[in-house]
Design an enzyme around this catalytic site. Structure first.
Site, PDB file in Angstrom:
ATOM      1  N   GLU A  79      -6.715 -12.422   5.450  1.00 15.65           N
ATOM      2  CA  GLU A  79      -7.404 -11.162   5.730  1.00 15.65           C
ATOM      3  C   GLU A  79      -8.784 -11.091   5.094  1.00 15.65           C
ATOM      4  O   GLU A  79      -9.251 -10.013   4.730  1.00 15.65           O
ATOM      5  CB  GLU A  79      -6.539  -9.983   5.293  1.00 15.65           C
ATOM      6  CG  GLU A  79      -5.946 -10.111   3.904  1.00 15.65           C
ATOM      7  CD  GLU A  79      -4.951  -9.000   3.589  1.00 15.65           C
ATOM      8  OE1 GLU A  79      -5.044  -7.912   4.180  1.00 15.65           O
ATOM      9  OE2 GLU A  79      -4.086  -9.232   2.727  1.00 15.65           O
ATOM     10  N   HIS A  83       0.814  -1.216   0.000  1.00 11.00           N
ATOM     11  CA  HIS A  83       0.000   0.000   0.000  1.00 11.00           C
ATOM     12  C   HIS A  83       0.850   1.268   0.000  1.00 11.00           C
ATOM     13  O   HIS A  83       0.416   2.307   0.506  1.00 11.00           O
ATOM     14  CB  HIS A  83      -0.929  -0.001   1.214  1.00 11.00           C
ATOM     15  CG  HIS A  83      -2.003  -1.039   1.151  1.00 11.00           C
ATOM     16  ND1 HIS A  83      -3.000  -1.029   0.203  1.00 11.00           N
ATOM     17  CD2 HIS A  83      -2.224  -2.138   1.916  1.00 11.00           C
ATOM     18  CE1 HIS A  83      -3.804  -2.068   0.397  1.00 11.00           C
ATOM     19  NE2 HIS A  83      -3.348  -2.755   1.413  1.00 11.00           N
ATOM     20  N   GLN A 116      -0.524 -14.035   4.649  1.00 10.21           N
ATOM     21  CA  GLN A 116      -1.459 -13.140   5.317  1.00 10.21           C
ATOM     22  C   GLN A 116      -2.891 -13.552   4.997  1.00 10.21           C
ATOM     23  O   GLN A 116      -3.297 -13.627   3.839  1.00 10.21           O
ATOM     24  CB  GLN A 116      -1.229 -11.684   4.906  1.00 10.21           C
ATOM     25  CG  GLN A 116      -2.129 -10.721   5.670  1.00 10.21           C
ATOM     26  CD  GLN A 116      -1.712  -9.266   5.518  1.00 10.21           C
ATOM     27  OE1 GLN A 116      -0.838  -8.946   4.727  1.00 10.21           O
ATOM     28  NE2 GLN A 116      -2.339  -8.392   6.277  1.00 10.21           N
ATOM     29  N   ALA A 127      -7.983  -5.343   9.426  1.00 14.09           N
ATOM     30  CA  ALA A 127      -8.717  -4.290   8.713  1.00 14.09           C
ATOM     31  C   ALA A 127      -9.469  -4.861   7.513  1.00 14.09           C
ATOM     32  O   ALA A 127     -10.678  -4.644   7.359  1.00 14.09           O
ATOM     33  CB  ALA A 127      -7.762  -3.189   8.280  1.00 14.09           C
ATOM     34  N   ASP A 128      -8.741  -5.586   6.652  1.00  6.05           N
ATOM     35  CA  ASP A 128      -9.406  -6.178   5.492  1.00  6.05           C
ATOM     36  C   ASP A 128     -10.431  -7.222   5.918  1.00  6.05           C
ATOM     37  O   ASP A 128     -11.487  -7.351   5.284  1.00  6.05           O
ATOM     38  CB  ASP A 128      -8.375  -6.804   4.556  1.00  6.05           C
ATOM     39  CG  ASP A 128      -7.766  -5.791   3.607  1.00  6.05           C
ATOM     40  OD1 ASP A 128      -8.471  -5.313   2.713  1.00  6.05           O
ATOM     41  OD2 ASP A 128      -6.578  -5.471   3.760  1.00  6.05           O
TER      42      ASP A 128
END
Length: 256
Positions: free
Chosen positions: A148, A43, A146, A173-174
């Site tokens: 998510e 990001h 990861q 968050a995701d």
């Protein structure tokens, strides 16, 4: 190069998150009492040359702080180039199935076990340690998947069981967005999914980590049983610290 990251199930390990593309930021951060620094290129606009110089900054310190790079995607070409830099670990986002986890492992392993292209880069000391590096590369870095998304949690057991996945990392968050409770950190449905992933990691005997960007959330995640943490994010810490100084300045001026 080749700092060892203690990512054993039940052992504590703490790092922090960097999204500012600066070797100086990486060096200052790595000089702190941290086990690892996670450099985010998913990001951010951080490029490969900057990552390489940030890793140099980390290695310039007297600490044993390791470098983990979160890559943009489960891309075998990008993973090859990151690993050729000589990082201590890769964190790959949005792994949702065992097949995707196997593709990740295939990308980071040299033939015949995998499909990573063989080349002499910084990781092999620009070729001077070429044969030894290729033969032992798998032991020189960690591979972290990861998870998510709701689908990822549903398949967490199969993902964590793939040979070559050293740890999993829960992206809250995701995951909250996937569950339609974005940023509702107290949500029961979100925390049930988080605790499900932690329980699976315990059963499979693989370490699980997460990112916590606010101090208030650390205790909850510790209680939930995570093994390793990235605590704080450079941009947030910079903003919070500056705001604290501004508030102190304003307080002092009011007393004049």
């Amino acid at each position: 190069m080749d700092h060892q990251i203690n990512l054993e199930r039940g052992e504590e390990s703490v790092g922090t998150w960097i999204s500012i593309g600066s070797p100086a930021v990486a060096e200052v951060t790595a000089s702190l009492d941290l086990d690892f620094v996670a450099i985010d290129v998913e990001h951010t606009t951080i490029g490969l040359e900057t990552v390489e110089n940030m890793v140099r900054g980390i290695e310039a310190t007297d600490s044993e702080t390791a470098s983990i790079v979160r890559v943009p995607w489960n891309d075998n070409v990008y993973l090859k180039r990151i690993l050729d830099i000589g990082v201590d670990g890769v964190l790959v986002p949005m792994i949702e199935t065992a097949e995707e986890a196997r593709e990740l492992v295939e990308a980071v392993r040299y033939p015949p076990a995998g499909g990573r292209g063989i080349g002499s880069g910084r990781a092999s000391e620009y070729g001077s340690n070429f044969q030894n590096y290729v033969e032992n590369a798998e032991d020189s870095f960690v591979t972290i998947a990861q998870i998510e998304s709701q689908r990822g949690v549903e398949n967490a057991r199969e993902i964590a069981s793939v040979d070559g996945i050293d740890a999993i990392f829960l992206g809250a968050a995701d995951l909250s967005g996937s569950l339609d409770v974005f940023a509702e950190w107290e949500s029961d449905v979100l925390n049930r999914h988080i605790e499900q992933a932690v329980a699976i990691s315990d059963e499979v005997d693989i370490p699980i980590g997460t990112l916590v960007t606010d101090k208030g959330g650390i205790e909850r995640r510790v209680r939930q049983g995570f093994d390793f943490f990235a605590v704080g994010k450079d941009t947030a810490v910079l903003a919070d610290g500056t705001n604290e100084m501004i508030a102190e300045y304003e307080r002092a001026m009011e007393e004049e």
